[in-house]
Scaffold this active site. Structure first.
Site, mmCIF file in Angstrom:
data_model
loop_
_atom_site.group_PDB
_atom_site.id
_atom_site.type_symbol
_atom_site.label_atom_id
_atom_site.label_comp_id
_atom_site.label_asym_id
_atom_site.label_seq_id
_atom_site.Cartn_x
_atom_site.Cartn_y
_atom_site.Cartn_z
ATOM 1 C CG ASP A 461 4.126 3.167 4.406
ATOM 2 O OD1 ASP A 461 5.246 2.951 4.772
ATOM 3 O OD2 ASP A 461 3.476 3.251 3.295
ATOM 4 N N GLY A 510 8.571 1.123 1.859
ATOM 5 C CA GLY A 510 9.496 -0.082 1.247
ATOM 6 C C GLY A 510 10.150 -0.456 2.410
ATOM 7 C CG ASP A 529 7.621 1.749 -1.635
ATOM 8 O OD1 ASP A 529 7.024 0.983 -0.829
ATOM 9 O OD2 ASP A 529 7.659 2.936 -1.271
#
Length: 719
Positions: A461, A510, A529
């Site tokens: 991430d 995302g 996301d």
């Protein structure tokens, strides 16, 4: 009176860069400049351009150079702008030589050498042609062969030049939880720029890709000339479209020059990222299929890899879990037929425990309060249940509340003497620094070791962008944006050398790192996301115009949805997830028995059809932007099998049903059609056999009339 002559090219050298169905032609003029002559359908022998006349007045417009440099008689947007040690800002590139070599039976590479005689600057234009896929990759290699340092102020990857009566640009915009929205605009005279300056997480608001429809005022899926382009770069980028006074269109794509003047030492070389081009006369759908085929066969890391179904812990547990919470979720995932469990954020930190987004990033020790048994215990537990195990990391980031931030303040991206701003309660580590690159690699490496060989998947991430940029390592701050991205790629190369078979997802809040630069190292992207199915229709529609569906994670989540508060039927959620890499993102313990039964059935159905999603040809049948429905189809390469998915996204009255023509089938074949995951079929032809010609011409008209009605159909050719 000013007398101006028209210019004939009188080409001495012609260079054709060819694929099975397209030609890109370059040629030299009388001044030995390399001109961009043509990109489109095959035109045959390039020597036909030898006496080409542009009829340009030399005091107006600019001839289409193959790699336009600032200076000389050129005055439009340059691909290359160089400042020399004596203050000279002019570069005049002339042709030196070229060569073409076979990389494989399906791939040819042409390298053209250009040089500036005054400064000894050399530029190699490298074109790699993928014959079957009709894709051409282009990049530039810039070498300072002079005696003093120079500064690159613009250094694009590629430039092309076109002539048509109109240019319809299709590009992508959005924000967090609303990525890859589609926008169309007819280009007018002047310059249209698509760019990002955020440094990291650069694809939420724009994407470094586009489609261009020639001589057409609308985007047609099946007809017309279309050029698609995408830049393989995860940092700041700039795509420029300049329509001049002669109605010619120049497209220049590459790294954004914003705050990025790059010093090139004597003898040093800089290679720009790849720009990917494709051309077709068969509409936007074929342009997408060209890119998808090229990516899956030649480029993205996951080529040939099976995308597993999975349960991710994030929306089901967030930061609040213990070992039993996770083992129960693993049990439920295995029971429903999922193939992997992924432990998301919250598993690390002790002195600064990761119980929220406010602390712990940078301290990658297993949280002994939450998981006293350790990560290896969870990974082993999953494997014993017959499923794989994955885990979340965010190695580029650090919380102010962490041991790492206290120990290494010099590692933080910051402007000297200014406040270090936080986003999501975190700072960015300076990947231009070699020791930070070593640390980021070690986060991945040590996490893998925690699993004792049983971690199969890493979710990587990246939850903030660059603000108040600066590096205590760099002496030239203008190198920061470029060197950060190069630092990331250097780390990923090291990771892939040691862990070639580990599945790695690129997640960046995302869809903040959805680009071909990332996909050279990552197997898939977390598309958004926002997991709400109706929103995801638009997000995934835009994403899959450029990037293959096999790389786009699409999860079934709980209702009311955690991002939109929308409530959608479970079948609608599963049907939409079936059009990408299916996963789940919820707490299975909160599902009813009936919901679990349906989920198990839908997961099994998807596993029987996912080869079509991952390897088949995508046909966009009905655009969600055009009305009340959305429909798409994946067709096997031999045309013997297909999956059709359709969705009602607006209520419009129960007497109006969609007509969905199944472009992509073989008109000579006969197909059986079976609806899955639906006890009461929505199409009267369920279980029947139709000719491909009938399904293409007449199409199907399923009774999808209420909001959130949806259907999945499996088509098989009959002997």
């Amino acid at each position: 009176m000013l007398i101006v002559s028209s210019l004939a090219y009188a080409a001495q050298v012609q260079i054709a860069i060819s694929t099975d169905h397209t030609d890109m032609v370059l040629a030299t003029n009388k001044a030995n400049q390399l001109m961009f002559m043509y990109y489109g359908t095959k035109v045959g022998c390039p020597q036909q351009f030898e006496q080409f006349q542009s009829y340009r007045r030399s005091d107006y417009s600019t001839e289409p150079l193959a790699y336009p440099a600032r200076g000389g008689r050129f005055f439009n947007q340059p691909a290359l702008a160089v400042k020399y040690s004596d203050g000279d800002a002019n570069t005049e590139l002339t042709y030196s030589s070229h060569e073409t070599k076979n990389i494989s039976s399906d791939v040819k590479q042409t390298t053209v050498l250009l040089s500036d005689t005054k400064t000894s600057l050399e530029v190699q234009l490298v074109y790699t042609a993928y014959l079957k896929e009709d894709v051409i990759m282009a990049h530039a290699v810039i070498t300072n062969k002079g005696k003093k340092d120079i500064t690159l102020e613009n250094y694009a990857s590629s430039a092309i030049n076109l002539k048509a009566s109109s240019y319809l640009l299709t590009h992508y915009y959005g924000s967090w939880a609303r990525e890859m929205q589609v926008e169309h605009e007819l280009l007018t005279h002047g310059i249209k720029t698509i760019e990002n300056k955020m440094g990291v997480r650069t694809t939420h608001t724009e994407n470094p890709s586009f489609m261009l429809s020639l001589d057409n005022s609308s985007l047609d899926e099946n007809h017309g000339e279309v050029i698609a382009g995408a830049l393989a770069w995860s940092g700041n980028y700039k795509l420029q479209f300049q329509m001049d006074e002669t109605d010619r269109l120049s497209i220049i794509c590459g790294i954004n020059d914003y705050a990025s003047a790059y010093t090139l030492k004597k003898g040093a070389t800089f290679s720009t990222p790849e720009m990917i081009w494709t051309f077709t006369t068969s509409g936007a759908g074929q342009a997408s299929r060209n890119l998808h085929d090229w990516a899956r066969r030649h480029y993205i890391y996951s080529k040939g890899h099976l995308a597993y179904t999975l349960l991710n812990s994030w929306e089901g547990a967030y930061f609040d879990f213990n070992t039993k919470t996770l083992t129960d979720m693993i049990d439920d995932a295995a029971a429903m037929g999922l193939e992997m469990f992924v432990l998301d954020d919250g598993w690390f930190g002790n002195e600064y425990p990761r119980n929220s987004s406010r602390a712990g990033l940078g301290d990658w020790q297993t949280n002994t309060q939450k998981i006293p048994e350790g990560i290896a215990y969870l990974a082993d537990y999953a494997h014993k249940k017959g499923i794989k195990f994955g885990i979340w990391i965010e190695p580029e980031m650090v919380n102010p509340s962490s041991n790492l931030a206290h120990k290494h303040p010099e590692w933080i991206v910051k402007s000297s003497g200014r406040e270090i701003t936080t986003t999501r309660n975190q700072w960015l580590l300076d990947l231009t620094r070699p020791e930070v690159q070593d640390f980021v690699f070690s986060v991945f490496d040590e996490t893998m070791k925690k699993g004792e060989g049983k971690i199969d998947y890493i979710k990587w991430d990246c939850n903030r962008h660059v603000e108040s940029f600066g590096s205590t390592w760099l002496t030239e701050q203008s190198r920061f944006f470029v060197d950060y991205t190069l630092g990331l790629y250097s780390v990923m190369k090291r990771i892939r050398e040691k862990y070639p078979n580990t599945i790695i997802q690129s997640c960046s809040s995302g869809g903040g790192r959805v680009d071909f630069g990332a996909l050279e190292y990552f197997d898939e992207v977390w598309t958004s996301d926002n997991t709400e199915a109706l929103s995801r229709i638009f997000i995934q529609y835009g994403t899959n115009m450029i990037y293959p569906a096999a790389t786009t994670g699409s999860h079934v989540s709980a209702v009311p949805n955690h991002q939109t508060n929308n409530i959608t039927p479970l079948k609608f959620r599963f049907d939409l997830a079936s059009t990408g890499r299916m996963g789940m993102e919820l707490q299975p313990a909160n599902m009813t028995k009936e919901e679990r039964t349906f989920a198990a059935k839908a997961i099994q159905s998807y596993k029987q059809l996912r080869h079509l999603v991952q390897d088949g040809d995508l046909y966009r049948l009905v655009s969600p932007y055009d009305g009340n429905h959305y429909a798409l189809m994946y067709v096997s390469k031999d045309k013997k099998e297909a999956m059709v998915a359709a969705f009602c996204i607006h209520y419009q009255g129960r007497t109006k049903t969609p007509k969905i023509r199944l472009h992509g089938l073989d008109p000579q074949m006969k197909y059986s059609i079976e609806e899955i995951n639906n006890e009461k079929p929505s199409f009267w032809g369920n279980g029947k056999t139709f000719s491909g010609a009938w399904l293409i011409g007449q199409g199907i008209n399923p009774q999808l009339v209420k909001l959130y009605d949806s259907g999945i159909w499996h088509l098989k050719a009959q002997e």
